[in-house]
Design an enzyme around this catalytic site. Structure first.
Site, PDB file in Angstrom:
ATOM      1  N   ARG A  67       0.811  -1.237   0.000  1.00 39.90           N
ATOM      2  CA  ARG A  67       0.000   0.000   0.000  1.00 39.90           C
ATOM      3  C   ARG A  67       0.837   1.276   0.000  1.00 39.90           C
ATOM      4  O   ARG A  67       0.375   2.338   0.387  1.00 39.90           O
ATOM      5  CB  ARG A  67      -0.980   0.038   1.175  1.00 39.90           C
ATOM      6  CG  ARG A  67      -1.979  -1.077   1.130  1.00 39.90           C
ATOM      7  CD  ARG A  67      -3.192  -0.769   1.967  1.00 39.90           C
ATOM      8  NE  ARG A  67      -4.023  -1.949   2.075  1.00 39.90           N
ATOM      9  CZ  ARG A  67      -3.901  -2.833   3.052  1.00 39.90           C
ATOM     10  NH1 ARG A  67      -3.037  -2.636   4.026  1.00 39.90           N
ATOM     11  NH2 ARG A  67      -4.669  -3.898   3.066  1.00 39.90           N
ATOM     12  N   LYS A 122       3.175  11.850 -11.404  1.00 39.10           N
ATOM     13  CA  LYS A 122       2.318  10.925 -12.171  1.00 39.10           C
ATOM     14  C   LYS A 122       3.171   9.723 -12.529  1.00 39.10           C
ATOM     15  O   LYS A 122       4.203   9.868 -13.199  1.00 39.10           O
ATOM     16  CB  LYS A 122       1.865  11.569 -13.481  1.00 39.10           C
ATOM     17  CG  LYS A 122       0.821  12.617 -13.354  1.00 39.10           C
ATOM     18  CD  LYS A 122       0.408  12.974 -14.777  1.00 39.10           C
ATOM     19  CE  LYS A 122      -0.446  14.189 -14.856  1.00 39.10           C
ATOM     20  NZ  LYS A 122      -0.641  14.603 -16.265  1.00 39.10           N
ATOM     21  N   GLU A 161      10.312  17.931 -25.044  1.00 38.25           N
ATOM     22  CA  GLU A 161       9.634  18.434 -23.829  1.00 38.25           C
ATOM     23  C   GLU A 161      10.144  19.826 -23.462  1.00 38.25           C
ATOM     24  O   GLU A 161       9.398  20.661 -22.963  1.00 38.25           O
ATOM     25  CB  GLU A 161       9.834  17.471 -22.654  1.00 38.25           C
ATOM     26  CG  GLU A 161       9.176  16.096 -22.826  1.00 38.25           C
ATOM     27  CD  GLU A 161       7.639  16.099 -22.764  1.00 38.25           C
ATOM     28  OE1 GLU A 161       7.022  17.168 -22.555  1.00 38.25           O
ATOM     29  OE2 GLU A 161       7.062  15.006 -22.954  1.00 38.25           O
ATOM     30  N   LYS A 191       8.720  23.050 -14.650  1.00 40.62           N
ATOM     31  CA  LYS A 191       7.664  22.038 -14.495  1.00 40.62           C
ATOM     32  C   LYS A 191       7.241  21.931 -13.039  1.00 40.62           C
ATOM     33  O   LYS A 191       6.046  21.814 -12.730  1.00 40.62           O
ATOM     34  CB  LYS A 191       8.122  20.672 -15.026  1.00 40.62           C
ATOM     35  CG  LYS A 191       7.039  19.625 -14.778  1.00 40.62           C
ATOM     36  CD  LYS A 191       7.125  18.391 -15.589  1.00 40.62           C
ATOM     37  CE  LYS A 191       5.960  17.475 -15.221  1.00 40.62           C
ATOM     38  NZ  LYS A 191       6.045  16.171 -15.825  1.00 40.62           N
ATOM     39  N   GLU A 247      -4.065  18.348 -11.449  1.00 40.44           N
ATOM     40  CA  GLU A 247      -4.425  18.671 -12.830  1.00 40.44           C
ATOM     41  C   GLU A 247      -5.875  19.105 -13.026  1.00 40.44           C
ATOM     42  O   GLU A 247      -6.623  18.507 -13.790  1.00 40.44           O
ATOM     43  CB  GLU A 247      -4.083  17.481 -13.744  1.00 40.44           C
ATOM     44  CG  GLU A 247      -3.912  17.909 -15.190  1.00 40.44           C
ATOM     45  CD  GLU A 247      -3.270  16.865 -16.073  1.00 40.44           C
ATOM     46  OE1 GLU A 247      -2.183  16.379 -15.740  1.00 40.44           O
ATOM     47  OE2 GLU A 247      -3.866  16.552 -17.107  1.00 40.44           O
ATOM     48  N   ARG A 251      -1.885  22.784 -14.629  1.00 39.05           N
ATOM     49  CA  ARG A 251      -1.052  21.632 -15.007  1.00 39.05           C
ATOM     50  C   ARG A 251      -1.431  21.060 -16.372  1.00 39.05           C
ATOM     51  O   ARG A 251      -0.623  20.438 -17.049  1.00 39.05           O
ATOM     52  CB  ARG A 251      -1.148  20.555 -13.911  1.00 39.05           C
ATOM     53  CG  ARG A 251      -0.214  19.415 -14.188  1.00 39.05           C
ATOM     54  CD  ARG A 251      -0.094  18.417 -13.083  1.00 39.05           C
ATOM     55  NE  ARG A 251       0.880  17.432 -13.498  1.00 39.05           N
ATOM     56  CZ  ARG A 251       1.426  16.534 -12.734  1.00 39.05           C
ATOM     57  NH1 ARG A 251       1.099  16.463 -11.470  1.00 39.05           N
ATOM     58  NH2 ARG A 251       2.303  15.669 -13.201  1.00 39.05           N
ATOM     59  N   ASN A 289       0.215  19.310 -21.131  1.00 43.33           N
ATOM     60  CA  ASN A 289      -0.218  18.323 -22.128  1.00 43.33           C
ATOM     61  C   ASN A 289      -0.155  18.863 -23.559  1.00 43.33           C
ATOM     62  O   ASN A 289      -0.648  18.217 -24.478  1.00 43.33           O
ATOM     63  CB  ASN A 289      -1.651  17.868 -21.821  1.00 43.33           C
ATOM     64  CG  ASN A 289      -1.720  17.086 -20.533  1.00 43.33           C
ATOM     65  OD1 ASN A 289      -0.867  16.252 -20.276  1.00 43.33           O
ATOM     66  ND2 ASN A 289      -2.706  17.371 -19.704  1.00 43.33           N
ATOM     67  N   HIS A 329       0.338  16.553 -26.460  1.00 49.60           N
ATOM     68  CA  HIS A 329       0.235  15.179 -25.963  1.00 49.60           C
ATOM     69  C   HIS A 329      -1.066  14.476 -26.344  1.00 49.60           C
ATOM     70  O   HIS A 329      -1.112  13.253 -26.328  1.00 49.60           O
ATOM     71  CB  HIS A 329       0.392  15.151 -24.440  1.00 49.60           C
ATOM     72  CG  HIS A 329       1.827  15.285 -23.997  1.00 49.60           C
ATOM     73  ND1 HIS A 329       2.605  16.370 -24.336  1.00 49.60           N
ATOM     74  CD2 HIS A 329       2.623  14.464 -23.260  1.00 49.60           C
ATOM     75  CE1 HIS A 329       3.813  16.214 -23.815  1.00 49.60           C
ATOM     76  NE2 HIS A 329       3.861  15.070 -23.173  1.00 49.60           N
ATOM     77  N   HIS A 365       0.017  11.220 -27.855  1.00 47.81           N
ATOM     78  CA  HIS A 365      -0.186   9.909 -27.224  1.00 47.81           C
ATOM     79  C   HIS A 365      -0.958   8.967 -28.149  1.00 47.81           C
ATOM     80  O   HIS A 365      -0.691   7.768 -28.182  1.00 47.81           O
ATOM     81  CB  HIS A 365      -0.952  10.067 -25.900  1.00 47.81           C
ATOM     82  CG  HIS A 365      -0.041  10.370 -24.744  1.00 47.81           C
ATOM     83  ND1 HIS A 365      -0.507  10.821 -23.539  1.00 47.81           N
ATOM     84  CD2 HIS A 365       1.302  10.277 -24.615  1.00 47.81           C
ATOM     85  CE1 HIS A 365       0.525  11.000 -22.713  1.00 47.81           C
ATOM     86  NE2 HIS A 365       1.625  10.680 -23.342  1.00 47.81           N
ATOM     87  N   HIS A 423       8.442   8.998 -27.698  1.00 48.19           N
ATOM     88  CA  HIS A 423       7.546   9.979 -27.091  1.00 48.19           C
ATOM     89  C   HIS A 423       7.817  11.380 -27.661  1.00 48.19           C
ATOM     90  O   HIS A 423       6.885  12.102 -28.022  1.00 48.19           O
ATOM     91  CB  HIS A 423       7.739   9.973 -25.569  1.00 48.19           C
ATOM     92  CG  HIS A 423       6.821  10.914 -24.857  1.00 48.19           C
ATOM     93  ND1 HIS A 423       5.459  10.731 -24.811  1.00 48.19           N
ATOM     94  CD2 HIS A 423       7.082  12.068 -24.185  1.00 48.19           C
ATOM     95  CE1 HIS A 423       4.917  11.728 -24.125  1.00 48.19           C
ATOM     96  NE2 HIS A 423       5.875  12.549 -23.736  1.00 48.19           N
TER      97      HIS A 423
HETATM   98  N1  GLY Z   1       5.792  11.717 -14.030  1.00 47.08           N
HETATM   99  C1  GLY Z   1       5.552  12.794 -14.886  1.00 47.08           C
HETATM  100  C2  GLY Z   1       4.535  13.745 -14.406  1.00 47.08           C
HETATM  101  O1  GLY Z   1       4.096  13.675 -13.279  1.00 47.08           O
HETATM  102  O2  GLY Z   1       4.098  14.602 -15.158  1.00 47.08           O
END
Ligand code: GLY
Length: 339
Positions: free
Chosen positions: A108, A130, A172, A214, A224, A228, A232, A235, A239, A249
């Protein structure tokens, strides 16, 4: 070693941006840490892992899947990892995602940190919390938002970075410049990839600037809801193209940024598409591509940025200023098919 601490909603992250893997033992106890890395990194830097418990994975985005997570968890059980264990992801974005994901579900949730070894991971993938895995063509469809305890940079890893990975990272960096930093965009326009590769201080400064850009965006909106989402840019289409066309990517989001600039022109009066395209091409990235519109739209419409019948699409108002526009799916379908 200089430490900067950044606070997020439930945690804080220690950044060591001018460090070395030799400093890792000052951040985590060797006996309670397990490094996760891949064969490429391990084989190119074996001596740097001496004395550390290490799990070595096969390299590649195709392994960023639940089966790999299960294999790591089996090894953690075998190594008797417990709640006091810290996982340290040493690698590119696949490794940092996989490490953060496994650390968040094993027992956990246990502590984890990152030593990003690719340009892309230094400026983007290791930052923001993320951490996810792919399922079929759906990128990062399963995952969590949970911050690492620390991020440690060691520029020595860039010495073994293939050219394609430099280009990936610059995609990026160009994205950050497009949405947030017109001055950095001008710097990129007047520089070249070769110059950054040759000048250690220039690449160090650029990496740190991007990592902090960032970080600040994520700090304002970790989960997000607003700001945030700007990250994207490129993206949504990117994606959808990435796994279907076996693009990296960086290549995929570069094509995504090219078309997002065109959509910005159509819907937002954006006038600088040519500058965006020129800079992407200058850093070795693809821009215009032919793709099967129907097939790509079917994946694109499942994007996590969709809200019912609208898609939150990131557009540019001008260079250095990204904006979110909610586009009805039907309208987006005809825009994509008309590109
Ligand atoms: N791991 C990439 C982000 O949080 O955007």
């Amino acid at each position: 070693m200089k430490k900067l601490t950044y606070k997020f909603s439930n945690s804080s992250v220690d950044y060591y941006l001018a460090g070395s893997i030799a400093h890792l033992k000052e951040i985590v106890d060797k006996n309670s840490a397990i490094i996760i890395t891949d064969e490429n990194i391990y084989n190119a830097h074996t001596k740097r892992f001496k004395g550390w418990n290490t799990i070595v994975l096969k390299p590649g985005e195709e392994f960023k899947v639940q089966e790999t997570a299960n294999t790591i968890i089996e090894q953690l059980i075998e190594m008797e990892a417990d709640r006091k264990t810290t996982l340290v992801g040493v690698g590119g974005g696949v490794i940092t995602d996989m490490t953060g994901y496994v650390a968040s579900v094993y027992m956990r949730g246990i502590r984890f940190g990152f030593l990003p070894t690719s340009l892309l991971a230094m400026v983007d993938a290791s930052i923001g919390g993320k951490n996810g895995i792919d399922l079929g063509v759906y990128k990062n469809i399963v995952g969590i938002i949970r911050q690492p305890s620390f991020i440690l940079h060691d520029m020595v890893f860039l010495n073994s970075l293939p050219q394609s990975e430099w280009e990936n990272g610059f995609a990026e960096i160009i994205k950050h410049a497009c949405i947030k930093d017109a001055a950095m965009f001008r710097e990129l326009e007047s520089n070249t990839l070769k110059k950054y590769q040759a000048k250690k201080t220039a690449i160090c400064e650029l990496v740190q600037k991007n990592a902090l850009l960032k970080t600040k965006v994520v700090q304002q909106d970790e989960f997000e809801k607003n700001e945030r989402r700007l990250l994207n840019f490129g993206h949504t289409l990117g994606h959808a193209l990435e796994n279907q066309y076996e693009l990296s990517h960086g290549q995929a989001i570069s094509i995504g940024m090219t078309y997002a600039s065109h959509i910005s022109q159509q819907l937002n009066g954006f006038k600088e598409t040519a500058r965006v395209v020129t800079v992407l091409e200058k850093y070795g990235l693809p821009t215009y591509a032919s793709f099967e519109k129907d097939k790509v739209f079917n994946v694109l419409k499942m994007d996590k940025k969709r809200e019912k019948s609208e898609m939150n699409y990131v557009l540019l108002e001008k260079i250095g200023k990204g904006v979110i526009k909610s586009i009805p799916i039907k309208e987006l379908e005809s825009i994509i098919k008309g590109l």
